[in-house]
Write an enzyme that holds these catalytic residues in place. Structure first.
Site, PDB file in Angstrom:
ATOM      1  N   GLY A 327       0.729  -1.222  -0.075  1.00 45.84           N
ATOM      2  CA  GLY A 327       0.113   0.150  -0.064  1.00 45.84           C
ATOM      3  C   GLY A 327       0.887   1.340   0.115  1.00 45.84           C
ATOM      4  O   GLY A 327       1.919   1.355  -0.499  1.00 45.84           O
ATOM      5  N   SER A 328       0.370   2.220   0.650  1.00 48.29           N
ATOM      6  CA  SER A 328       1.106   3.643   0.668  1.00 48.29           C
ATOM      7  C   SER A 328       2.424   3.717   1.224  1.00 48.29           C
ATOM      8  O   SER A 328       3.219   4.725   1.043  1.00 48.29           O
ATOM      9  CB  SER A 328       0.224   4.447   1.302  1.00 48.29           C
ATOM     10  OG  SER A 328      -0.965   4.635   0.689  1.00 48.29           O
ATOM     11  N   VAL A 329       2.564   2.699   2.028  1.00 46.02           N
ATOM     12  CA  VAL A 329       4.082   2.520   2.744  1.00 46.02           C
ATOM     13  C   VAL A 329       5.009   2.604   1.189  1.00 46.02           C
ATOM     14  O   VAL A 329       6.266   3.030   1.302  1.00 46.02           O
ATOM     15  CB  VAL A 329       4.335   1.281   3.396  1.00 46.02           C
ATOM     16  CG1 VAL A 329       5.844   1.218   3.877  1.00 46.02           C
ATOM     17  CG2 VAL A 329       3.661   1.435   4.653  1.00 46.02           C
ATOM     18  N   LYS A 331       5.089   4.322  -1.256  1.00 47.91           N
ATOM     19  CA  LYS A 331       5.406   5.505  -1.900  1.00 47.91           C
ATOM     20  C   LYS A 331       6.630   6.004  -1.418  1.00 47.91           C
ATOM     21  O   LYS A 331       7.133   6.780  -2.424  1.00 47.91           O
ATOM     22  CB  LYS A 331       4.176   6.332  -1.446  1.00 47.91           C
ATOM     23  CG  LYS A 331       2.948   6.193  -2.086  1.00 47.91           C
ATOM     24  CD  LYS A 331       1.442   6.766  -1.621  1.00 47.91           C
ATOM     25  CE  LYS A 331       0.487   6.698  -2.187  1.00 47.91           C
ATOM     26  NZ  LYS A 331      -0.682   6.868  -1.458  1.00 47.91           N
ATOM     27  N   SER A 383      -0.750  11.364   1.435  1.00 49.71           N
ATOM     28  CA  SER A 383      -0.794   9.899   0.602  1.00 49.71           C
ATOM     29  C   SER A 383      -1.760   9.983  -0.547  1.00 49.71           C
ATOM     30  O   SER A 383      -2.661   9.123  -0.790  1.00 49.71           O
ATOM     31  CB  SER A 383      -1.141   9.044   1.714  1.00 49.71           C
ATOM     32  OG  SER A 383      -0.595   7.717   1.374  1.00 49.71           O
TER      33      SER A 383
END
Lengths: 738, 153
Positions: A327-329, A331, A383
């Site tokens: 997921g957004s980690v 990014k 995010s």
């Protein structure tokens, strides 16, 4: 006439003696020659077999220590209890055999019928009853046999592995089998160091089987197993396991929780845990009551299969044997790659109308109205998926995959634990616009938590992708080093300048908007949360919540990761489920490592104050003194002077709190604790003040937007003295990307 | 009367007197059996028996001591092992988790709040060496040194 023998007689005598001696000597020589040359080997082997006793000396298995030499696993001698039915046959009647069976059944908790059946095998000289019996039980059995003058029960020495802390670091340490060989974790991976080398003892024994010392003795000493010193710190491991347990229970996480604490600069794993876990002293028992009860309802092969699967499930180390969509980690990987390639800068702007169209497909942002125009830092703070799709597109498929590979996300990390799996990802050839878009914000590719953690550490430690390791050193019995792991840099992925930029950006993620749930007063913490769809799940609403944080921002020492697989208690965002756990671990670990909090002026104003000594003062004097400390006072009683205070002198009370001052000796005035869970911090404070109670914010930023009270230290309805401090945790309920 | 010297009456010439001299065969005297000192014999035998006995006794004692040593070493191993088992049982009780649970549930203690810890920054070193009392001789020595330094200056 002389009666002495004559010479002739003497000569004759000598001749006869000589002949006899020759015959005898010849006979002896022939015999010796025959026995030694012809039958030599046969007789030698018979003699060896009869006279020499050859015993294998089992080595002691090595000890496993944490980095501070706390013992985590050690072996000790136990016994195998067995019976010799042939010995019982001639020496005991049925009543005595029955007595033995009853006694053994009671002491060893073995089915009596099984024991009786073994006793009936009267030709057998060895029937095992139970293994791994401890000395006190063995002594009781021995005493019983002596007292009742019974025979037929014997004891063989064996070894048992003890894990004093039960389920502590269970998925890392692993366990041994019945033959004391490592089956999982460190016990398996380092089995060749821990097992040691068996020795031999060759001794001469007499007809009774007793040793004949100093005759033909040869000792080949057993080489004891080496000691294994882990990088795991018992205290930090405890902090992590407590936090994970809280997440598991509070958020009813269905598929388990994993956590890692890693030294950002060396790759040492300071803590690693998976919950739910199991007791290392009893690994084959299913720890989950629910699963165990289900298995009991099955039978036959179905039961055996289910039991095997349940055991494998509980033994797994989720941090390296399972993949998840980050997921957004993720990014941080996309963002750092884009900065390094200079396709974007901190000042670059991105527009988010609430969606982004890629190859005719519309992919929506988590914020339906969109974030509007934002710079690079804001895209990370918000995010924003559409912004990251644009960043990914700017990077391009080839460069994106190049950095994906450079961050080690296509290969195993090489951690020294068994069972590590590789990630599932799109290869360079498979990337199209849609795949690139979804990969840019952390969907589509599935990586292991340890891979994501290692990549994250590379982003913040100056760009160095390290090889993580769990074993610091292997030592022998004299504490000499046999083998040691050291910092291994696999490659440098980004420059130190880019890494510094990313650290600043990630700090903003935690502190912006009044601070996220990962904020800890007095510490500079950076990090990123992630909430991903679980693509492999049947239920499309299943989510994986995660957060990785690091501290201190200006000189990173540790990174902490928490990943919750399918929370089912309502909250699913990584910032709500995982971030508070990371904050809790940071709050405990940083001071333990000697990193002291540095409070800002704003923080200092909000720190607790000490209740001054107001005993013996008049009401007016006491009130002035308390006011000078920022405290309010409530008086109870008709007296003139203060005789008792609650909370007492010297205790810590939140600034702006209230102190109850008693002017007569009386019992504490009590009040009922109201429910404040779910309220915003300001309302919660008001409600508690009305009830005559004080509030202390343990975690979270109460002055931030969208923050609610998630827990309170005293339950609703509890009767407590007025002035009691109720500790609360505050959690932001806003989605921060995902 | 005939005398023992009767041969003198005979005319030996008639018999052809032999000119041989009679052979005189000396019969060796039978050696007297050496006198046996009974006491010495008995003493020698006793000594021999004692020596053999002492040797055998020594070997037997060595055997016994060796057996006892082996048994004691085995016992030590067992007790060491028991110590390990008991240490493990103690450590289990003293785990951080158990200590925290006991402190919270039984003693009603709470975890330290970050605000309860005050950090003090020191500009100077936090360590000061303790002054030890000097003896009389040390004082005399110091006085002489001071005087010498003054003279030297």
């Amino acid at each position: 006439m002389s009666n002495l023998p004559t010479k002739k007689m003497k000569r004759r005598l000598k001749a006869y003696c000589a002949i006899l001696m020759c015959i005898g000597f010849t006979w002896v020589t022939l015999n010796v020659g025959y026995n030694s040359l012809v039958r030599g080997e046969e007789l030698k082997s018979l003699a060896v077999e009869q006279q020499l006793d050859d015993m294998t000396v089992k080595p002691k298995r090595g000890i496993i220590y944490d980095r501070n030499m706390t013992i985590l696993a050690q072996s000790a001698t136990v016994y195998t209890v067995y019976i010799a039915p042939n010995e019982m046959k001639g020496n005991m009647d049925d009543a005595q055999k029955e007595l033995i069976a009853s006694m053994l059944s009671e002491k060893l908790e073995v089915d009596k019928e099984q024991i009786t059946a073994k006793i009936q095998k009267s030709d057998s000289k060895y029937q095992e009853i139970k293994r791994k019996v401890e000395k006190p039980v063995k002594d009781e059995i021995q005493a019983f046999m002596l007292e009742n003058e019974l025979v037929g029960v014997h004891y063989g020495e064996d070894s048992k592995r003890y894990y004093p802390y039960g389920n502590f670091a269970s998925s890392v340490i692993g366990f041994t089998g019945t033959d004391n060989n490592g089956l999982y974790g460190i016990e398996a991976k380092y089995d060749k160091y821990l097992a040691g080398t068996p020795g031999r003892t060759v001794r001469a024994t007499n007809a009774k089987g007793l040793d004949m010392p100093f005759k033909y003795e040869k000792y080949y000493d057993a080489q004891e197993g080496n000691g294994v010193i882990l990088t795991i710190d018992e205290t930090i491991q405890h902090f992590l396991e407590s936090a994970l347990e809280d997440v598991l229970v509070q958020h009813k996480v269905r598929e388990g929780v994993a956590g890692i604490v890693m030294d950002v600069n060396t790759g040492e794993i300071l803590a690693m845990a998976t919950k739910p876990d199991f007791d290392l002293n009893d690994p084959f028992t299913i720890a989950s009551e629910e699963v165990s009860a289900y298995i009991e309802t099955l039978s036959g092969d179905e039961r055996t299969t289910a039991l095997g699967e349940a055991r494998e499930d509980q033994w797994r180390n989720k941090a390296l044997t399972e993949r998840y969509e980050p997921g957004s980690v993720f990014k941080v990987v996309t963002g750092s790659a884009a900065l390094e390639e200079q396709v974007v800068g901190l000042g670059s702007t991105f527009s988010c109308p609430g969606y982004h169209v890629v190859a005719g497909r519309t992919i929506r942002c988590h914020k339906s109205g969109g974030h509007g125009t934002q710079n690079f830092t804001e895209t990370m703070v918000n995010s924003c998926n559409p912004a990251f799709m644009k960043i990914g597109a700017a990077l391009g498929e080839d460069k994106f995959f190049e950095y994906f590979k450079a961050y080690g996300l296509t290969e195993k990390t090489g951690i020294d634990l068994p069972g590590e799996v590789t990630s599932l990802y799109y290869t360079a050839e498979q990337y199209g616009p849609v795949e690139l878009a979804s990969s840019s914000f952390g969907q589509s590719n599935a990586v292991t938590p340890i891979e994501m953690m290692t990549a994250f550490c590379a982003v913040v430690n100056g760009g160095y992708l390290l090889e993580p390791y769990v074993v610091k050193e292997v030592v022998d019995q004299n504490n000499a080093t046999v083998f040691a792991n050291t910092r291994t840099v696999r490659r440098q992925v980004i420059s130190e300048e880019t890494s510094e930029l990313m650290r600043g950006v990630l700090e903003q993620v935690v502190t912006a908007n009044g601070g996220s749930n990962a904020y800890v007063k007095g510490f500079d913490i950076g990090g990123k949360s992630g909430t991903s769809e679980k693509l492999s799940a049947q239920d499309k609403s299943d989510r994986i919540s995660s957060f990785i944080g690091f501290a201190p921002v200006d000189n990173p020492q540790i990174a902490v990761m928490v990943m919750a697989d399918v929370p089912t208690n309502g909250a699913v965002y990584g910032s709500v489920v995982a971030a508070p756990a990371v904050a809790s671990v940071m709050a405990d670990t940083l001071p333990y490592l000697g990193i002291n909090p540095q409070y800002s002026a704003e923080d200092l104003e909000k720190l607790d104050v000490t209740v001054p000594n107001i005993l013996g003062l008049t009401i007016g004097e006491a009130k002035s003194k308390l006011l000078a400390r920022g405290l309010d006072m409530e008086t109870v009683g008709e007296g003139d002077k203060i005789v008792r205070v609650f909370p007492s002198n010297g205790s810590q009370v939140p600034r702006d709190g209230k102190v109850i001052a008693y002017t007569t000796e009386a019992e504490n005035v009590t009040t009922t604790v109201p429910n404040i869970v779910g309220m915003n911090p300001q309302k919660a404070m008001q409600v508690l003040e009305n009830a005559g109670l004080n509030i202390r914010y343990k975690t979270g930023r109460p002055d931030a937007d969208g923050v609610n009270v998630s827990t309170q230290s005293s339950a609703e309805g509890a009767t407590v003295p007025r002035g009691t401090i109720i500790e609360v945790d505050c959690v932001s309920i806003l989605a921060d990307g995902e | 009367m005939l005398s023992s010297l009767a041969y003198r009456e005979y005319d030996l010439e008639t018999f052809g007197q032999s000119t041989r001299k009679p052979e005189i065969e000396r019969i060796p005297k039978a050696k007297a059996l050496p006198k046996v000192n009974t006491f010495k014999v008995i003493a020698f035998v006793m000594v021999a028996i004692l020596a053999c006995s002492a040797y055998l006794y020594g070997r037997m004692r060595l055997n016994e001591v060796n057996t006892a040593y082996t048994e004691v070493m085995a016992q030590i191993d067992i007790l060491n092992s028991e110590k390990v088992r008991l240490d493990m049982a103690l450590n289990e009780k003293m785990s951080l988790k158990n200590i925290e649970e006991y402190a919270q549930d039984e003693l009603g203690l709470k975890k330290l709040n970050v605000g309860q810890v005050h950090y003090i920054s020191l500009e100077e070193e936090a360590v000061e060496a303790a002054q030890t009392d000097s003896g009389y001789l040390d004082k005399v020595g110091d006085f002489v040194k001071d005087m010498w330094n003054k003279i030297a200056v």
